[in-house]
Structures are given as C-alpha cells and as structure tokens.
Design an enzyme around this catalytic site. Structure first.
Site, PDB file in Angstrom:
ATOM      1  N   VAL A 154     -43.638 -51.918  31.816  1.00 14.21           N
ATOM      2  CA  VAL A 154     -44.575 -52.884  31.979  1.00 14.21           C
ATOM      3  C   VAL A 154     -45.769 -53.216  31.261  1.00 14.21           C
ATOM      4  O   VAL A 154     -46.093 -54.464  30.562  1.00 14.21           O
ATOM      5  CB  VAL A 154     -45.320 -52.574  33.542  1.00 14.21           C
ATOM      6  CG1 VAL A 154     -46.599 -53.516  34.126  1.00 14.21           C
ATOM      7  CG2 VAL A 154     -44.484 -52.333  34.707  1.00 14.21           C
ATOM      8  N   LYS A 176     -47.373 -47.703  49.026  1.00  8.07           N
ATOM      9  CA  LYS A 176     -47.800 -49.108  48.909  1.00  8.07           C
ATOM     10  C   LYS A 176     -48.339 -49.645  50.469  1.00  8.07           C
ATOM     11  O   LYS A 176     -49.335 -50.454  50.364  1.00  8.07           O
ATOM     12  CB  LYS A 176     -46.673 -50.146  48.564  1.00  8.07           C
ATOM     13  CG  LYS A 176     -46.146 -49.778  47.213  1.00  8.07           C
ATOM     14  CD  LYS A 176     -44.556 -50.490  47.000  1.00  8.07           C
ATOM     15  CE  LYS A 176     -44.144 -49.911  45.645  1.00  8.07           C
ATOM     16  NZ  LYS A 176     -42.612 -50.254  45.378  1.00  8.07           N
TER      17      LYS A 176
END
Lengths: 397, 397
Positions: A14, A198
């Site tokens: 990322v 999450k």
C-alpha cells in the site's frame, strides 16, 4: 491551497502505491518528504530520491516541517506508538492499519480529541469501499439498524473455489496462497479474526459504541468439509463469511460466522477479492456497497481520499459515544447447518438430519459450548428465508 | 454547536418527510421556521404550528433570521428563481430538484461561488444513494473512467414486470401507475429523460464537465414489444434502462438506452424501485452502490445528510471545470437487438436475424437516424460479453 508535507511509515504494497500516486500527480497537493522503513538496503521497485529513507521514526516525528503522518506498517503496537507520538506533536494521521485501529480504537480517538488533531483510517476497513465515510456522513442523519459485511477477500476466494469449483478446503487454501490471496500463515483470515477487526471498527461508526474485537464471538471457515459444500451446491446456494452487527432495544449484538446466501441476496455476486456491505437503516432502507477489499491501489485510494479530507479540512461528523447503548453477547436462536462431529450430539432441536450433518435451531453460544467437546464441529447459518424456500420446494434431504 | 434555522419550500412527499424528521429529532440541530406552499388550505397529514405556512416566497427569503433554505418544489424554473434569490441573500441551499440542477447546473454553481454560499443536492440523484458524496470526496482522488446507472425506478419497475412476470408494456405501465410507481403522464420517466437529468448531474461530479441534458442522446423504453421480452427470457437476461458516460482520450461520451444484463452483472439484482450505480476508476476498479432511488424517507435522508454537511461546515472538494475534457456526441459501434420495424431495413451489418428482429452491429446515431423513417423502431444494447456467451452456447436463434 496549501501544499502539505507528509512523512510515510512503511513502504510495502500500500505504501508504494500511495508514494507513486503522490509523486506522479501534483493534484493531490501532498508531497512525501521522508519515509521510515525497517531496512534501507532492501531492493525496491521504486525510484526514490537520495536520503528519503530512514530507519529512525523520530526523524519524521520530530520534524516540525511535516504536517501529516501516513502510517502504513504492519505491527499494531508499533503503529499505535507512532500515532500517539504524532498526535502529541500536533500532527494529523492517516492510517490503513485495521488491527491497530480495532485494538486501540477508544484510546486513539480520545487522544485525537485531546490533541485536537485529525485521524482518518478509511483504508483500514474493506480497502477501497468507502464505508467509514458513508457511516460518518451519510448515515449520521439516519438510524442504522444493522450492518452485514463480507470483509475478507481470502475467505471469500476460498469459499468461491470450494462451492463454485468444487475444491476441498485444503486445495482452495493452497491455491489462494499460491496466487498471493492468502498469507503463508492464514490463521487471521480463515479464523474470522480479520473480519472481526473490521466489524469492530464499523460498529463504532454505525452505532457509536466501542466494542473490543475480543468481545465479538466468531467462527471461521477452517473446519468446513465436503458436507456443507454438497449442501450448498445442491440448493444453488453460496457460502460466505459474514460479519454482522445489529441494534435492537438499545442493545448491540454482533458475530462473525459462515452463512449461506441465495441468488436474491446482494452477497451472491461477491466473488474472490471483492468485499461488500449491506447497511439497513431507518430512513434509507437497505443499501449495498461493493468494491475491491484489498490490493495496492484500491487501498492506496482510500488513503489518498483521506489525505484529501485533511487538505479540505473535512470536519467529519463525530461518532459521539452513545452511553445508552450497550453491547450484549447474548445470541438468538437461528437455523444452522452443523457438521464435523464424530458421534451424535444430543440435546439439540433438530429440524432435519443426515448421517453427517444436522439442520438445527439453536444459538451461537450453544454451538461455541458444543465445540469444546466436538473439536471439529462447524456451523453455517441458514437464513430463515432460505430455509423456508428449501422446505417449500421439498428438496430438503 | 449552533442550531440552524431553515425555511422550507414545498411540503410534498419529500418535504413532509424532512419536516417530520427534523421536528421529531433534536439531533439534527435544524429547525424549520417557515414553509412556503402553494395552497395553505390543502389537507395535510401533519401537525403544523399555527402560522408556519405561507404562500409568499419572500417571507422566507427576506427573513434574516433564517440561515438555510430547503428547496423541495417541483417546477425547475420557479425553484431556480428561489435558489438565486437565496444565494443573493447569503443563504445556503439544500435541494432535491434534479430537473433544476440538471437544467441550470453551470449557472447555479457559478452563482454559488459568486455569493460564497453552499449548495448541496444529493437528493436530486438516485434518492438515498450517496453517489454525489462519493464522487465529490472518495473519487476526487481517483480518475473515473466510466459511470453506469439505473437511475429511474419507474422504468425499472416496468422492465421487471415485463421480463420477470411476462407482462406487456402497457399492462406493466398501468400496474406501475396504480401502485403509485409511475405518474399519470409517464413521459419523463419512460422516455429516459429523467435518467438523463441525473446522468448529466453525475457527469459533472465524475469528470468535471458540464454537459446539458439535451446534449445526451437518449432512447427510452416506450416502444419495447414482446420480441425483446421473449429474447431476454429465452437467454435468462434482464432488461434495464441504463444511463452511462465514459471518458476516453479527453473525450466524454454519454447516452441513455435500454440494455440487456446477465446474472454476473451487478445490475441483475436491481429490481423495482431500487437504483444502482457502477463506477469504474483507475485505482479503485469497479465499485457498485445500490439503494432506494425514490420515496419520502430515502430522499429525505439525502436532504438531512446535506443539512448535516452544512452544520459541520463540510467543504466538499470542488469539481473544478476541466477545460481539457470535451463532450463528444459521437457514438461507437456496439451490438444491438432491434425490432419494431414494419419493413426490412437495409444497409445494416446484421449479425443475426429473425422475422421480427435483427441483431446488428451499429451505433446509436445511426439508429437515431433510422428511427426517423421507422417510427416504432426500438433498440436494446447487448453487451459484447453477453453476445459472446449467447453465441458460444449456440442458442442464438
């Protein structure tokens, strides 16, 4: 508009995506001045200016020229320490570290308030899918009733292969590893832990309650065998690992477990690395968002959009903690497919049975208890409407 | 936080929803002080304080106590005049008027800049689906390649009935009217005009280009007959009215026309009053959002979320006009199902044919020309992948 100077922690998948995008495009108005990495000598497929890399965190944190910290390392504890120090020095932070945010959520947001800085972390949940933005802004005017998510691409890939291509669990996992969709140690993904991180983050943004991931009961996909695969195929169903949370009468309940879906469900079309979330709310009814849940550029985009938020000084509606709402780990009775047991299991309300599996009416906590005796026991939720359909068509075995 | 005082124009389906929500819930921090309506005496299913209604727009516009105008009337010209006056008096506006925004988009945004006020209109496009928010914020860091939308619930309802329940067009339209899904005069919906208004608004937010709705070629659903219905059913396809726009080499092309979709397409599960949008962008890849596209509370929610944006002083990334990008009304060759002609049509590349229809390779503009001679001619796009599948399965008639 002011040009921001940023320090980046982590230059992995990322981090490289974010660096490349900011480097190639003036429009972002953010330049990365310094990058902290573990190993400066490591071969990288990136053109980097001399001296931009450092192994010293403080070289970035103590640099008063830098306005923003972009935190993209793996270790949650180390990441938290970086974020804390950045806040103390008045720097705002953008992060994509789900584990750090989930584990230190309350502390971080309290520190953010204390130091009057900003902290955005869209990339921590479902890659490019802008679910936190929507919960913070769009749904802040609504009342969320429930949230259901396919939030882990590894599990979704494995389950797609098992049901769609008739692979067994071990082969599907091996394929996922060879294609880079699964880690060598897949525990965090297949156990449901990653989905739980999450879900815990989304619960705060949806309901205004901090729920530590460890409080959310979970059941992964690592014990599934051919019986559920056959059952799903026979009834044209797909198998998904679902994290879900709902609010009812001031109580939040949540869990992560595999679930069957049929072709009328939005989750039916989510394959491989895609993620998807269904939010049900008072005014808007059911909405569905689907997109790439991982990968260099999709997650980088979430980070870039948060940098834009900082640049435009976006004051996101704060998720005030709602003291009147409590988390409850009580589970309600639902319909489950259970298998993976050696001997018969007694004391269950059995709706149907075959030699190797039962369809039962029971609750998550009872199943967790049973699993202590029957180590390979696994279960898959059958939503009521799917069960009804199977029954009405009289094809239930 | 400051409590805002608002004036409301229009107390219809959406207006009543907004009024009720604000009245019942302190959390919004916005109180409606005055409501302009056409007819004060009209019976309303609402408890209203004495004297809150007025027929004089200026009573609201000239009231310096009011910070915000909520504009929810039907007539676009009248609405534009209200918005203009509000801006001139320094008031920010939230609107859900697609027709006004689409027809006066450039003028309104220029006036907004000139007067330094804010203007949000999420409710104008696809009801509760937060597509403008996503384009303005999330996608502002990405590069949108294309946007495809099912944006009209009336058409979607009719097409669902035709293909799913084997109704003819006239019966499906009548059903839609009886259930309140279609207006007595359905022209704006079934001609594709309504979809085109919404597409024109989205184009600005996706690509930074103003394209007047009249520049976008459109073809509605009002000439479809049983041949396309049979074809869709035979090949397990669904029929959708799609508005789409793409950017390629600095050119934007756009159109509205019916299209076939198969079960692997995200649009396949959009039934009845639901709307859905697929955005394809450089970094994030394909994302899909689906939700209720109309109705009192879903649209009210879009308005309420915009009021929250004003309250939190949300400075949305501005869609700067991109002068280097142009709109082009050239259309490329695609595969079409065409029917509704009386005599044979010559000069077309015919891929397949039956007595009552052809499958042809041609472009939108050519079809528009043909329609001048063949008044009942209609066409439905067959995406390349669907055509390939049909061909490979050798079931093409």
């Amino acid at each position: 508009m002011k040009k921001f100077k940023a320090g980046l922690f982590g230059l992995g998948v990322v981090g490289s995506g974010v660096y490349k995008a900011l480097q190639q495009n003036e429009k972002y108005g953010v330049s990365i001045e310094k990058i902290a990495v573990k190993n400066i000598e490591k071969e990288r497929n990136l053109e980097l200016p001399n001296g931009i890399l450092t192994t010293e965190a403080d070289e970035i944190l103590d640099n008063t020229d830098l306005d923003i910290i972009i935190e993209l390392i793996n270790d949650p504890k180390e990441a938290f320490s970086i974020v804390k120090k950045a806040f103390e020095r008045g720097k705002s932070v953008v992060s994509a570290n789900k584990k750090m945010v989930a584990l230190y959520h309350k502390e971080i947001l309290e520190l953010r308030e204390k130091h009057g800085v900003k902290f955005f972390y869209e990339g921590a949940v479902c890659g490019s899918v802008p679910i936190l933005r929507l919960l913070d802004q769009h749904y802040k005017s609504d009342q969320v009733k429930s949230i259901k998510a396919i939030a882990n691409g590894t599990c979704n890939f494995i389950l797609s292969k098992m049901v769609g291509e008739n692979q067994d669990y071990a082969t599907a996992l091996k394929d996922a590893q060879e294609l880079g969709f699964a880690e060598l140690d897949p525990y965090s993904d297949v156990s449901g832990e990653d989905t739980r991180f999450k879900l815990s983050i989304m619960i705060y943004h949806a309901f205004g309650v901090f729920v530590h991931p460890n409080e959310i009961p979970l059941h992964g996909i690592n014990h599934l065998d051919e019986h559920i695969k056959d059952f799903a195929q026979k009834h044209h169903l797909k198998l998904k690992l679902v994290g879900e949370a709902q609010q009812q009468n001031g109580k939040i309940t949540a869990k992560v477990e595999p679930q069957l879906v049929n072709e009328s469900h939005d989750f039916y079309t989510i394959e491989n690395e895609y993620n998807g979330i269904v939010v049900d709310a008072e005014f808007s009814g059911e909405q569905f968002v689907k997109g790439k849940g991982a990968g260099s550029f999709p997650t980088a985009l979430a980070v870039l959009s948060n940098l834009k938020d900082l640049k435009y000084d976006l004051a996101i509606a704060k998720s005030l903690v709602k003291k009147e709402i409590e988390f409850s780990n009580k589970s309600k009775r639902e319909i489950y497919f259970i298998s993976g047991f050696e001997n018969e299991i007694s004391g269950l309300t059995i709706l149907d049975q075959e030699e190797k599996y039962y369809i039962v009416n029971t609750d998550f906590n009872r199943l967790i208890n049973l699993k202590q005796e029957h180590l390979n026991l696994y279960w898959v939720k059958i939503p009521q409407d799917i069960f009804n359909k199977i029954k009405n068509h009289e094809v239930l075995i």
